[in-house]
Design a protein around this motif. Structure first.
Motif, PDB file in Angstrom:
ATOM      1  N   GLN A  13      -7.781  10.664  -0.122  1.00  0.00           N
ATOM      2  CA  GLN A  13      -8.250   9.450   0.546  1.00  0.00           C
ATOM      3  C   GLN A  13      -9.598   9.010  -0.013  1.00  0.00           C
ATOM      4  O   GLN A  13      -9.858   7.814  -0.134  1.00  0.00           O
ATOM      5  CB  GLN A  13      -8.360   9.684   2.049  1.00  0.00           C
ATOM      6  CG  GLN A  13      -7.010   9.842   2.722  1.00  0.00           C
ATOM      7  CD  GLN A  13      -7.157  10.158   4.189  1.00  0.00           C
ATOM      8  OE1 GLN A  13      -7.822   9.419   4.914  1.00  0.00           O
ATOM      9  NE2 GLN A  13      -6.541  11.241   4.629  1.00  0.00           N
ATOM     10  N   LEU A  16      -8.920   7.004  -3.171  1.00  0.00           N
ATOM     11  CA  LEU A  16      -7.832   6.044  -3.078  1.00  0.00           C
ATOM     12  C   LEU A  16      -8.182   4.631  -3.531  1.00  0.00           C
ATOM     13  O   LEU A  16      -7.372   3.947  -4.137  1.00  0.00           O
ATOM     14  CB  LEU A  16      -7.320   6.003  -1.635  1.00  0.00           C
ATOM     15  CG  LEU A  16      -5.993   5.322  -1.393  1.00  0.00           C
ATOM     16  CD1 LEU A  16      -4.888   6.006  -2.195  1.00  0.00           C
ATOM     17  CD2 LEU A  16      -5.660   5.347   0.071  1.00  0.00           C
ATOM     18  N   PHE A  17      -9.393   4.175  -3.276  1.00  0.00           N
ATOM     19  CA  PHE A  17      -9.769   2.796  -3.579  1.00  0.00           C
ATOM     20  C   PHE A  17     -10.524   2.659  -4.901  1.00  0.00           C
ATOM     21  O   PHE A  17     -11.037   1.597  -5.216  1.00  0.00           O
ATOM     22  CB  PHE A  17     -10.587   2.206  -2.427  1.00  0.00           C
ATOM     23  CG  PHE A  17      -9.792   2.092  -1.151  1.00  0.00           C
ATOM     24  CD1 PHE A  17      -8.881   1.060  -0.969  1.00  0.00           C
ATOM     25  CD2 PHE A  17      -9.941   3.020  -0.140  1.00  0.00           C
ATOM     26  CE1 PHE A  17      -8.140   0.946   0.197  1.00  0.00           C
ATOM     27  CE2 PHE A  17      -9.202   2.918   1.034  1.00  0.00           C
ATOM     28  CZ  PHE A  17      -8.301   1.883   1.201  1.00  0.00           C
ATOM     29  N   LEU A  38      -4.809  -1.188  -4.687  1.00  0.00           N
ATOM     30  CA  LEU A  38      -5.679  -1.022  -3.515  1.00  0.00           C
ATOM     31  C   LEU A  38      -7.125  -1.355  -3.835  1.00  0.00           C
ATOM     32  O   LEU A  38      -7.844  -1.916  -2.998  1.00  0.00           O
ATOM     33  CB  LEU A  38      -5.574   0.402  -2.970  1.00  0.00           C
ATOM     34  CG  LEU A  38      -4.293   0.694  -2.204  1.00  0.00           C
ATOM     35  CD1 LEU A  38      -4.192   2.180  -1.872  1.00  0.00           C
ATOM     36  CD2 LEU A  38      -4.220  -0.137  -0.928  1.00  0.00           C
ATOM     37  N   SER A  39      -7.560  -1.054  -5.053  1.00  0.00           N
ATOM     38  CA  SER A  39      -8.932  -1.371  -5.457  1.00  0.00           C
ATOM     39  C   SER A  39      -9.169  -2.878  -5.440  1.00  0.00           C
ATOM     40  O   SER A  39     -10.176  -3.366  -4.896  1.00  0.00           O
ATOM     41  CB  SER A  39      -9.194  -0.806  -6.854  1.00  0.00           C
ATOM     42  OG  SER A  39     -10.451  -1.203  -7.330  1.00  0.00           O
ATOM     43  N   SER A  41      -7.322  -5.176  -3.877  1.00  0.00           N
ATOM     44  CA  SER A  41      -7.154  -5.681  -2.509  1.00  0.00           C
ATOM     45  C   SER A  41      -8.411  -5.454  -1.681  1.00  0.00           C
ATOM     46  O   SER A  41      -8.861  -6.334  -0.952  1.00  0.00           O
ATOM     47  CB  SER A  41      -5.956  -4.994  -1.838  1.00  0.00           C
ATOM     48  OG  SER A  41      -4.768  -5.311  -2.523  1.00  0.00           O
ATOM     49  N   ARG A  42      -8.990  -4.257  -1.802  1.00  0.00           N
ATOM     50  CA  ARG A  42     -10.210  -3.960  -1.049  1.00  0.00           C
ATOM     51  C   ARG A  42     -11.357  -4.861  -1.501  1.00  0.00           C
ATOM     52  O   ARG A  42     -12.136  -5.353  -0.690  1.00  0.00           O
ATOM     53  CB  ARG A  42     -10.594  -2.499  -1.198  1.00  0.00           C
ATOM     54  CG  ARG A  42     -11.744  -2.123  -0.288  1.00  0.00           C
ATOM     55  CD  ARG A  42     -12.083  -0.674  -0.398  1.00  0.00           C
ATOM     56  NE  ARG A  42     -12.489  -0.152   0.900  1.00  0.00           N
ATOM     57  CZ  ARG A  42     -12.965   1.054   1.070  1.00  0.00           C
ATOM     58  NH1 ARG A  42     -13.053   1.886   0.055  1.00  0.00           N
ATOM     59  NH2 ARG A  42     -13.327   1.449   2.264  1.00  0.00           N
ATOM     60  N   ILE A  52     -10.586  -2.786   3.841  1.00  0.00           N
ATOM     61  CA  ILE A  52      -9.333  -2.059   4.032  1.00  0.00           C
ATOM     62  C   ILE A  52      -9.703  -0.602   4.220  1.00  0.00           C
ATOM     63  O   ILE A  52     -10.489  -0.051   3.442  1.00  0.00           O
ATOM     64  CB  ILE A  52      -8.385  -2.181   2.818  1.00  0.00           C
ATOM     65  CG1 ILE A  52      -7.967  -3.621   2.584  1.00  0.00           C
ATOM     66  CG2 ILE A  52      -7.141  -1.304   3.030  1.00  0.00           C
ATOM     67  CD1 ILE A  52      -7.068  -3.811   1.376  1.00  0.00           C
ATOM     68  N   VAL A  54      -8.075   3.482   5.449  1.00  0.00           N
ATOM     69  CA  VAL A  54      -6.863   4.294   5.534  1.00  0.00           C
ATOM     70  C   VAL A  54      -7.099   5.470   6.472  1.00  0.00           C
ATOM     71  O   VAL A  54      -8.188   6.035   6.507  1.00  0.00           O
ATOM     72  CB  VAL A  54      -6.418   4.800   4.136  1.00  0.00           C
ATOM     73  CG1 VAL A  54      -7.449   5.708   3.507  1.00  0.00           C
ATOM     74  CG2 VAL A  54      -5.062   5.494   4.213  1.00  0.00           C
ATOM     75  N   SER A  62       0.728   7.453   6.400  1.00  0.00           N
ATOM     76  CA  SER A  62      -0.573   6.799   6.302  1.00  0.00           C
ATOM     77  C   SER A  62      -0.559   5.471   7.044  1.00  0.00           C
ATOM     78  O   SER A  62       0.483   4.829   7.165  1.00  0.00           O
ATOM     79  CB  SER A  62      -0.914   6.517   4.828  1.00  0.00           C
ATOM     80  OG  SER A  62      -0.872   7.698   4.066  1.00  0.00           O
ATOM     81  N   PHE A  64      -2.765   1.897   6.879  1.00  0.00           N
ATOM     82  CA  PHE A  64      -3.776   1.070   6.228  1.00  0.00           C
ATOM     83  C   PHE A  64      -4.115  -0.073   7.164  1.00  0.00           C
ATOM     84  O   PHE A  64      -3.223  -0.734   7.696  1.00  0.00           O
ATOM     85  CB  PHE A  64      -3.249   0.518   4.904  1.00  0.00           C
ATOM     86  CG  PHE A  64      -3.089   1.576   3.852  1.00  0.00           C
ATOM     87  CD1 PHE A  64      -4.112   1.828   2.956  1.00  0.00           C
ATOM     88  CD2 PHE A  64      -1.925   2.327   3.772  1.00  0.00           C
ATOM     89  CE1 PHE A  64      -3.969   2.811   1.984  1.00  0.00           C
ATOM     90  CE2 PHE A  64      -1.773   3.311   2.814  1.00  0.00           C
ATOM     91  CZ  PHE A  64      -2.801   3.554   1.917  1.00  0.00           C
ATOM     92  N   VAL A  66      -6.346  -3.616   7.550  1.00  0.00           N
ATOM     93  CA  VAL A  66      -7.108  -4.694   6.914  1.00  0.00           C
ATOM     94  C   VAL A  66      -7.858  -5.428   8.013  1.00  0.00           C
ATOM     95  O   VAL A  66      -7.261  -5.845   9.006  1.00  0.00           O
ATOM     96  CB  VAL A  66      -6.176  -5.685   6.178  1.00  0.00           C
ATOM     97  CG1 VAL A  66      -6.959  -6.869   5.639  1.00  0.00           C
ATOM     98  CG2 VAL A  66      -5.421  -4.978   5.066  1.00  0.00           C
TER      99      VAL A  66
END
Length: 77
Positions: A13, A16-17, A38-39, A41-42, A52, A54, A62, A64, A66
């Motif tokens: 975790q 993750l980003f 995910l990078s 999107s965040r 975002i 998790v 998991s 997620f 937002v």
């Protein structure tokens, strides 16, 4: 969004980003991907004043989350 997939360890975790980073090598081999989704999107969420996050448990899946502000003001680029 929640799933009932393989879940993530706390160490996974924490990475993750990060751009071009997978949860671990076996995940990349099994599921593919570049580690950018995910990078990116965040980053977009943070540009709008949100984020975002998790929450995950190995073997249980998991979740997620937002979060975005009701009103997005124009960001300085």
């Amino acid at each position: 969004m929640s799933d009932t997939g393989i879940g993530l360890t706390p160490e996974q975790q924490s990475r993750l980003f990060q751009s071009f980073t997978q949860a671990d090598a076996s995940t990349h081999k099994k599921y593919g991907g570049t580690g950018l989704g995910l990078s990116i999107s965040r980053h977009f969420c943070q540009m709008m004043g949100g984020d975002i996050t998790v929450a995950s448990e190995v073997g249980k899946g998991s979740t997620f989350t937002v979060t975005l502000p009701e009103e997005v003001r124009q960001a300085l680029v």
